[in-house]
Scaffold this active site. Structure first.
Site, PDB file in Angstrom:
ATOM      1  CB  THR A 108      -0.916   0.012   1.244  1.00  0.00           C
ATOM      2  OG1 THR A 108      -1.747  -1.147   1.209  1.00  0.00           O
ATOM      3  CG2 THR A 108      -1.791   1.255   1.259  1.00  0.00           C
ATOM      4  CE  LYS A 184      -5.227  -1.683   2.119  1.00  0.00           C
ATOM      5  NZ  LYS A 184      -3.922  -2.323   2.062  1.00  0.00           N
ATOM      6  CE  LYS A 252       2.444   2.147   4.536  1.00  0.00           C
ATOM      7  NZ  LYS A 252       1.795   1.231   3.553  1.00  0.00           N
TER       8      LYS A 252
END
Length: 311
Positions: A108, A184, A252
């Site tokens: 990701t 995502k 993150k």
């Protein structure tokens, strides 16, 4: 689309490469070995790849060396800086990739980085890149039931679909380069909201004196049903905060989503709140625990520890 180098046709003889053998990557790569593919692997720590090497995978000393031996190269690493180095660094995949090979990043990362990698790949002798981040955590990785969100040229995505289907149950094409990463981000926004809901419901139920396992049986069967409630709430009750997905990686991801939201000119106050709470979890020293360790920050705020055993 570069017609001079059409996508390869994947067969049992196609040589695969894999970079990143962490909590999820190890299981995902293992499924490819189970299906009989030859796989060359690399990870920052060789010991993490030993279970794959014991099953017949070949070791390579760098991402560049993996790419030099493979037709389709998969990556599953943690942070955007790692993705950049793995693909664009001196010993990166693009430095060693062969003409016509396909690169599939299942990490990701930023949509803009996925687009940059795709453009760099196109410029190197017809190499193609696909962004294919996943959702489902360690459970989905072990059971090959991941949801995979795919971005890239449709012809290339079609070419790698037989291999993606080995690792995932729901594989959906989202659009051009970077679209998989945007999807995502949508996933992580939902996860952030559901995770705080799961933890707060357990905290509330505990202080209200409920049998938490009985409460979960009811709630998990109603409108509140979700993956986190089914898979992670029981771990909280057992005080098992081992990672299916690291807190620091989720921080993150939320940071990327908030940056993208700013670029898009929208406000996501719910995500911003959960992001701050997760920063508190990391500040407590729990960055390498699972995302359900959000409970630890909420418990500290309420001076309460949630346990199924009240003795």
């Amino acid at each position: 689309m570069d017609r001079s180098n059409p996508p390869i046709v994947i067969s049992s003889g196609t040589r695969l490469g894999w970079v990143g053998t962490g909590v999820m990557g190890l299981s995902m790569c293992g499924h490819l070995l189970t299906k009989g593919y030859g796989v060359t692997v690399h990870s920052r720590t060789r010991a993490k790849a030993e279970p794959l090497l014991a099953r017949g995978a070949q070791w390579a000393g760098s991402p560049r060396a993996v790419a030099a031996q493979g037709d389709v190269i998969f990556t599953m690493v943690g942070f955007p800086a790692e993705v950049r180095e793995v693909y664009l660094g001196t010993d990166g995949i693009l430095a060693g990739a062969r003409p016509g090979s396909i690169l599939v990043d299942m990490s990701t990362t930023q949509p803009s980085l996925a687009q940059e990698i795709s453009s760099a790949a196109r410029a190197r002798r017809g190499i193609r890149a696909v962004d294919a981040p996943v959702s489902g955590g360690d459970v989905g990785a072990r059971n090959a039931t991941l949801s995979i969100m795919v971005g890239g040229d449709p012809e290339v995505v079609t070419a790698v679909m037989p291999v993606l289907e080995i690792m995932g149950k729901q594989i959906v094409y989202q659009g051009g380069p970077g679209a998989g990463q945007h999807a995502k981000m949508c996933n992580q926004i939902v996860v952030a909201g559901t995770m705080i809901g799961v933890c707060e419901c357990l905290l509330y139920g505990y202080k209200a004196g409920l049998d938490l396992e009985a409460m979960l049986r009811s709630v998990s069967s109603g409108a509140a049903a979700c993956w986190s409630l089914t898979n992670l709430a029981p771990r909280v009750l057992k005080r098992n905060f081992d990672p299916g997905f690291f807190v620091e990686h989720f921080i993150k991801d939320m940071g990327i989503a908030l940056e993208e939201a700013g670029r898009l000119g929208i406000v996501l106050p719910g995500l911003a709140l959960v992001h701050q709470l997760y920063l508190a979890v990391k500040a407590q020293g729990h960055g390498r625990l699972g995302t359900h360790a959000l409970m630890l920050a909420l418990e500290q705020l309420s001076r309460t520890e949630v346990r199924s055993d009240r003795a």
